[in-house]
Design a protein around this motif. Structure first.
Motif, PDB file in Angstrom:
ATOM      1  N   LEU A   8      32.001  38.510  36.588  1.00 33.16           N
ATOM      2  CA  LEU A   8      31.947  39.464  37.928  1.00 33.16           C
ATOM      3  C   LEU A   8      31.113  40.645  37.886  1.00 33.16           C
ATOM      4  CD1 LEU A   8      35.517  38.668  39.457  1.00 33.16           C
ATOM      5  CD2 LEU A   8      33.298  37.654  40.076  1.00 33.16           C
ATOM      6  N   PRO A   9      30.703  41.071  38.951  1.00 34.94           N
ATOM      7  CA  PRO A   9      30.084  42.526  38.859  1.00 34.94           C
ATOM      8  C   PRO A   9      31.282  43.540  38.411  1.00 34.94           C
ATOM      9  CG  PRO A   9      29.585  41.434  40.878  1.00 34.94           C
ATOM     10  CD  PRO A   9      30.640  40.716  40.100  1.00 34.94           C
ATOM     11  N   PRO A  10      30.790  44.667  37.838  1.00 40.25           N
ATOM     12  CA  PRO A  10      31.791  45.825  37.453  1.00 40.25           C
ATOM     13  C   PRO A  10      32.555  46.309  38.506  1.00 40.25           C
ATOM     14  CG  PRO A  10      29.637  46.465  37.004  1.00 40.25           C
ATOM     15  CD  PRO A  10      29.386  44.926  37.406  1.00 40.25           C
ATOM     16  N   TYR A  11      32.050  46.449  40.019  1.00 37.38           N
ATOM     17  CA  TYR A  11      32.923  47.026  40.779  1.00 37.38           C
ATOM     18  C   TYR A  11      33.899  46.178  41.285  1.00 37.38           C
ATOM     19  CZ  TYR A  11      28.903  44.641  42.880  1.00 37.38           C
ATOM     20  OH  TYR A  11      27.875  43.867  43.291  1.00 37.38           O
ATOM     21  N   ILE A  12      34.010  44.920  40.909  1.00 30.68           N
ATOM     22  CA  ILE A  12      34.925  43.776  41.273  1.00 30.68           C
ATOM     23  C   ILE A  12      35.854  43.777  40.081  1.00 30.68           C
ATOM     24  CG2 ILE A  12      35.736  41.443  41.850  1.00 30.68           C
ATOM     25  CD1 ILE A  12      33.085  41.521  43.552  1.00 30.68           C
ATOM     26  N   ALA A  13      35.199  43.460  38.805  1.00 33.23           N
ATOM     27  CA  ALA A  13      36.033  43.267  37.878  1.00 33.23           C
ATOM     28  C   ALA A  13      36.723  44.586  37.516  1.00 33.23           C
ATOM     29  CB  ALA A  13      35.158  42.933  36.651  1.00 33.23           C
ATOM     30  N   GLY A  14      36.404  45.791  37.767  1.00 33.51           N
ATOM     31  CA  GLY A  14      37.238  47.095  37.530  1.00 33.51           C
ATOM     32  C   GLY A  14      38.552  47.266  38.418  1.00 33.51           C
ATOM     33  N   LYS A  15      38.515  46.464  39.293  1.00 28.42           N
ATOM     34  CA  LYS A  15      39.677  46.449  40.343  1.00 28.42           C
ATOM     35  C   LYS A  15      40.642  45.232  40.222  1.00 28.42           C
ATOM     36  CE  LYS A  15      37.512  49.369  43.681  1.00 28.42           C
ATOM     37  NZ  LYS A  15      37.339  49.875  45.074  1.00 28.42           N
ATOM     38  N   ARG A  16      40.191  43.924  39.582  1.00 25.09           N
ATOM     39  CA  ARG A  16      40.827  42.691  39.521  1.00 25.09           C
ATOM     40  C   ARG A  16      40.249  41.950  38.411  1.00 25.09           C
ATOM     41  NH1 ARG A  16      38.995  38.264  41.620  1.00 25.09           N
ATOM     42  NH2 ARG A  16      37.352  38.270  43.156  1.00 25.09           N
ATOM     43  N   PRO A  17      41.031  41.251  37.659  1.00 22.45           N
ATOM     44  CA  PRO A  17      40.480  40.305  36.819  1.00 22.45           C
ATOM     45  C   PRO A  17      39.926  38.809  37.559  1.00 22.45           C
ATOM     46  CG  PRO A  17      42.712  39.801  36.775  1.00 22.45           C
ATOM     47  CD  PRO A  17      42.664  41.126  37.748  1.00 22.45           C
ATOM     48  N   ALA A  18      38.886  38.219  36.905  1.00 23.81           N
ATOM     49  CA  ALA A  18      38.390  37.198  37.521  1.00 23.81           C
ATOM     50  C   ALA A  18      39.512  35.984  37.463  1.00 23.81           C
ATOM     51  CB  ALA A  18      37.306  36.554  36.616  1.00 23.81           C
ATOM     52  N   ASP A  19      39.572  34.986  38.368  1.00 24.55           N
ATOM     53  CA  ASP A  19      40.356  34.025  38.368  1.00 24.55           C
ATOM     54  C   ASP A  19      39.521  32.654  38.884  1.00 24.55           C
ATOM     55  OD1 ASP A  19      40.062  34.162  41.242  1.00 24.55           O
ATOM     56  OD2 ASP A  19      41.552  35.534  41.455  1.00 24.55           O
ATOM     57  N   ALA A  20      40.632  31.725  38.908  1.00 25.40           N
ATOM     58  CA  ALA A  20      39.831  30.413  39.632  1.00 25.40           C
ATOM     59  C   ALA A  20      39.256  30.388  40.678  1.00 25.40           C
ATOM     60  CB  ALA A  20      41.257  29.547  39.462  1.00 25.40           C
ATOM     61  N   ARG A  21      39.438  31.308  41.360  1.00 26.96           N
ATOM     62  CA  ARG A  21      38.776  31.182  42.964  1.00 26.96           C
ATOM     63  C   ARG A  21      37.284  31.783  42.614  1.00 26.96           C
ATOM     64  NH1 ARG A  21      41.506  34.418  47.736  1.00 26.96           N
ATOM     65  NH2 ARG A  21      39.175  33.880  48.302  1.00 26.96           N
ATOM     66  N   ASP A  22      37.004  32.649  41.677  1.00 24.19           N
ATOM     67  CA  ASP A  22      35.942  33.085  41.528  1.00 24.19           C
ATOM     68  C   ASP A  22      34.807  32.055  40.833  1.00 24.19           C
ATOM     69  OD1 ASP A  22      36.272  35.920  42.306  1.00 24.19           O
ATOM     70  OD2 ASP A  22      37.324  35.948  40.550  1.00 24.19           O
ATOM     71  N   ALA A  23      35.236  30.910  40.285  1.00 23.68           N
ATOM     72  CA  ALA A  23      34.529  30.190  39.723  1.00 23.68           C
ATOM     73  C   ALA A  23      33.964  29.323  40.871  1.00 23.68           C
ATOM     74  CB  ALA A  23      35.366  29.005  38.848  1.00 23.68           C
ATOM     75  N   ARG A  24      34.608  29.324  42.186  1.00 24.88           N
ATOM     76  CA  ARG A  24      33.967  28.702  43.138  1.00 24.88           C
ATOM     77  C   ARG A  24      33.255  29.939  44.032  1.00 24.88           C
ATOM     78  NH1 ARG A  24      38.372  27.264  45.054  1.00 24.88           N
ATOM     79  NH2 ARG A  24      38.626  29.169  46.608  1.00 24.88           N
ATOM     80  N   ASP A  25      33.796  30.878  44.382  1.00 22.09           N
ATOM     81  CA  ASP A  25      33.549  31.818  45.135  1.00 22.09           C
ATOM     82  C   ASP A  25      32.107  32.220  44.692  1.00 22.09           C
ATOM     83  OD1 ASP A  25      35.602  31.299  46.953  1.00 22.09           O
ATOM     84  OD2 ASP A  25      36.497  33.161  46.140  1.00 22.09           O
ATOM     85  N   TYR A  26      31.783  32.563  43.398  1.00 18.06           N
ATOM     86  CA  TYR A  26      30.667  33.337  42.965  1.00 18.06           C
ATOM     87  C   TYR A  26      29.672  32.334  42.480  1.00 18.06           C
ATOM     88  CZ  TYR A  26      28.517  37.553  40.711  1.00 18.06           C
ATOM     89  OH  TYR A  26      27.644  38.643  40.370  1.00 18.06           O
ATOM     90  N   GLN A  27      29.686  31.264  43.363  1.00 24.12           N
ATOM     91  CA  GLN A  27      28.445  30.244  43.224  1.00 24.12           C
ATOM     92  C   GLN A  27      27.863  29.889  44.461  1.00 24.12           C
ATOM     93  OE1 GLN A  27      26.746  29.617  40.363  1.00 24.12           O
ATOM     94  NE2 GLN A  27      28.415  28.732  39.282  1.00 24.12           N
ATOM     95  N   THR A  28      26.653  29.620  44.903  1.00 22.67           N
ATOM     96  CA  THR A  28      26.152  29.471  46.109  1.00 22.67           C
ATOM     97  C   THR A  28      26.141  28.084  46.288  1.00 22.67           C
ATOM     98  OG1 THR A  28      23.817  29.129  45.621  1.00 22.67           O
ATOM     99  CG2 THR A  28      24.722  31.626  45.728  1.00 22.67           C
ATOM    100  N   MET A  29      26.078  27.542  47.300  1.00 27.50           N
ATOM    101  CA  MET A  29      25.865  26.022  47.663  1.00 27.50           C
ATOM    102  C   MET A  29      24.619  25.353  47.013  1.00 27.50           C
ATOM    103  SD  MET A  29      25.062  25.341  51.690  1.00 27.50           S
ATOM    104  CE  MET A  29      24.578  23.859  51.529  1.00 27.50           C
ATOM    105  N   PHE A  30      23.633  26.342  46.887  1.00 31.31           N
ATOM    106  CA  PHE A  30      22.340  25.804  46.319  1.00 31.31           C
ATOM    107  C   PHE A  30      22.321  25.740  44.786  1.00 31.31           C
ATOM    108  CE2 PHE A  30      21.968  28.304  50.236  1.00 31.31           C
ATOM    109  CZ  PHE A  30      21.480  27.278  51.109  1.00 31.31           C
ATOM    110  N   ALA A  31      23.314  26.143  44.104  1.00 33.14           N
ATOM    111  CA  ALA A  31      23.395  26.543  42.649  1.00 33.14           C
ATOM    112  C   ALA A  31      22.873  25.141  42.144  1.00 33.14           C
ATOM    113  CB  ALA A  31      24.591  26.879  42.321  1.00 33.14           C
ATOM    114  N   ALA A  32      22.051  24.908  41.197  1.00 31.14           N
ATOM    115  CA  ALA A  32      21.486  23.667  40.537  1.00 31.14           C
ATOM    116  C   ALA A  32      21.126  23.807  39.363  1.00 31.14           C
ATOM    117  CB  ALA A  32      20.454  23.129  41.626  1.00 31.14           C
ATOM    118  N   ARG A  33      20.460  24.884  39.018  1.00 28.75           N
ATOM    119  CA  ARG A  33      19.753  25.325  37.508  1.00 28.75           C
ATOM    120  C   ARG A  33      20.611  26.335  36.574  1.00 28.75           C
ATOM    121  NH1 ARG A  33      15.003  22.417  37.809  1.00 28.75           N
ATOM    122  NH2 ARG A  33      14.457  22.330  40.266  1.00 28.75           N
ATOM    123  N   ASP A  34      21.288  25.856  35.684  1.00 29.16           N
ATOM    124  CA  ASP A  34      21.975  26.925  34.776  1.00 29.16           C
ATOM    125  C   ASP A  34      21.292  28.104  34.279  1.00 29.16           C
ATOM    126  OD1 ASP A  34      24.452  25.472  35.260  1.00 29.16           O
ATOM    127  OD2 ASP A  34      24.317  24.253  33.316  1.00 29.16           O
ATOM    128  N   GLY A  35      21.745  29.196  34.411  1.00 30.52           N
ATOM    129  CA  GLY A  35      20.982  30.366  33.637  1.00 30.52           C
ATOM    130  C   GLY A  35      21.492  31.717  34.261  1.00 30.52           C
TER     131      GLY A  35
END
Length: 342
Positions: A146-173
């Motif tokens: 997560l970006p530092p301006y989010i991670a500095g206010k709350r920890p990453a959680d299971a929702r972020d694994a879905r929320d921080y990914q676009t519907m077009f995501a296809a190529r790891d990197g």
């Protein structure tokens, strides 16, 4: 140009810590030339765009590139930001002074890496041990970066694994999301298709350097971290055909824009591309490949705010952001959107 020319005051309560639900319910500020600002939602995009317009998405997929480990008793925090080859990655490291060449760092889950080198920019090159692909190791030991301006206010959680990914995501990197595309849903894409709007994809693996603060006082002294990208030959030809036909090419996100501009000749022809780009776009840049940009609201004094200022004009973007703050648009990666049409 002086960096302070790109500063503005942003209330901290406008920094979004979660995305809008559903995604396409996010607000969208339409800035079309010198016309009055138009407060919309992302769901209105089919009504705003023209049949034949081309939206260009980044299909990179964010990997869990944030690691916590130990070198002996010393705690080491690492964020991978650029792949070198199958087993080696560059990383930004917390407590980097505790990492010496040859040190072995244990990241948990049986994941270990050797410190191979330290860069002049403070980054560290890790060589991961074992035979499994590094992406497999990261799924076991890593967290969503997560970006530092989010991670500095709350920890990453299971929702972020879905929320921080676009519907077009296809190529790891990627180690940061191409956040402009976070607003898209299958329903919105279907509505755009029905409107006659065309979608294309390219790949730019976004690096953590996108979040690094600009530490110099003049834009001429800033150096961007390079990122790897690819535009297929068939994609380039379709984009060139669209522009020959007088149809608009609109980048979804600054990552798509930067790669398109990196691949464009002086006459605007987009060439197939595969390799690194470190393009840094500031006011005075002559855009060659795009006719518009859909993007979120960016940090003060950031390279991304400089980019949108190059596209629309610095004073115009200061007015755009003043309007967005007054109307309480949500800012940054999980925030609202803008559609910029110069």
């Amino acid at each position: 140009m002086r960096i302070d020319l790109f500063d503005f005051d942003l209330p901290q309560d406008l920094i979004a810590l979660r995305p809008a639900t559903p995604r396409d319910s996010a607000r969208m500020l339409v800035v079309d030339g010198d016309r009055p600002f138009d407060d919309r939602t992302v769901r209105d995009l089919p009504a705003v765009l023209r049949p034949g317009d081309v939206l260009v998405f980044n299909d990179t997929r964010v990997i869990p590139a944030q690691l916590e480990g130990r070198r002996g008793e010393a705690r080491i925090g690492a964020t991978l930001h650029k792949r070198i080859d199958l087993r080696r990655w560059q990383a930004f490291v917390r407590n980097a002074r505790r990492c010496r060449e040859g040190d072995r760092v244990e990241f948990g889950g049986g994941v270990t890496a050797i410190v191979e080198a330290r860069g002049d920019d403070g980054s560290v090159t890790f060589a991961f041990e074992g035979d499994e692909p590094v992406e497999v190791l990261l799924e076991r030991a890593g967290r969503m970066p997560l970006p530092p301006y989010i991670a500095g206010k709350r920890p990453a959680d299971a929702r972020d694994a879905r929320d921080y990914q676009t519907m077009f995501a296809a190529r790891d990197g990627a180690v940061a999301a191409p956040t402009a595309a976070l607003h898209f849903t299958p329903e919105l894409v279907a509505a755009l298709e029905a409107r006659g709007v065309v979608s294309e994809t390219l790949t730019l693996h976004v690096g953590a350097g996108t979040f690094l603060p600009v530490k110099v006082e003049d834009t001429r002294e800033h150096r961007m971290h390079s990122e790897w990208g690819r535009i297929e030959a068939a994609t380039a030809e379709r984009l060139n055909a669209a522009r020959r036909d007088g149809r608009r090419v609109i980048a979804v996100g600054t990552t798509s824009l930067r790669l398109l501009e990196s691949a464009a000749d002086a006459d605007g022809t987009i060439r197939p591309f595969e390799g690194d780009t470190a393009i840094f776009i500031t006011p005075g840049y002559a855009f060659r490949a795009i006719d518009g940009l859909m993007t979120n609201f960016h940090l003060p004094r950031s390279t991304l705010f400089m980019l949108v200022s190059a596209l629309m004009g610095r004073e115009r973007m200061q007015a755009v952001y003043a309007h967005a703050i007054e109307r309480k648009y949500r800012f940054y990666s999980y925030g609202d959107s803008s559609l910029l049409l110069p």
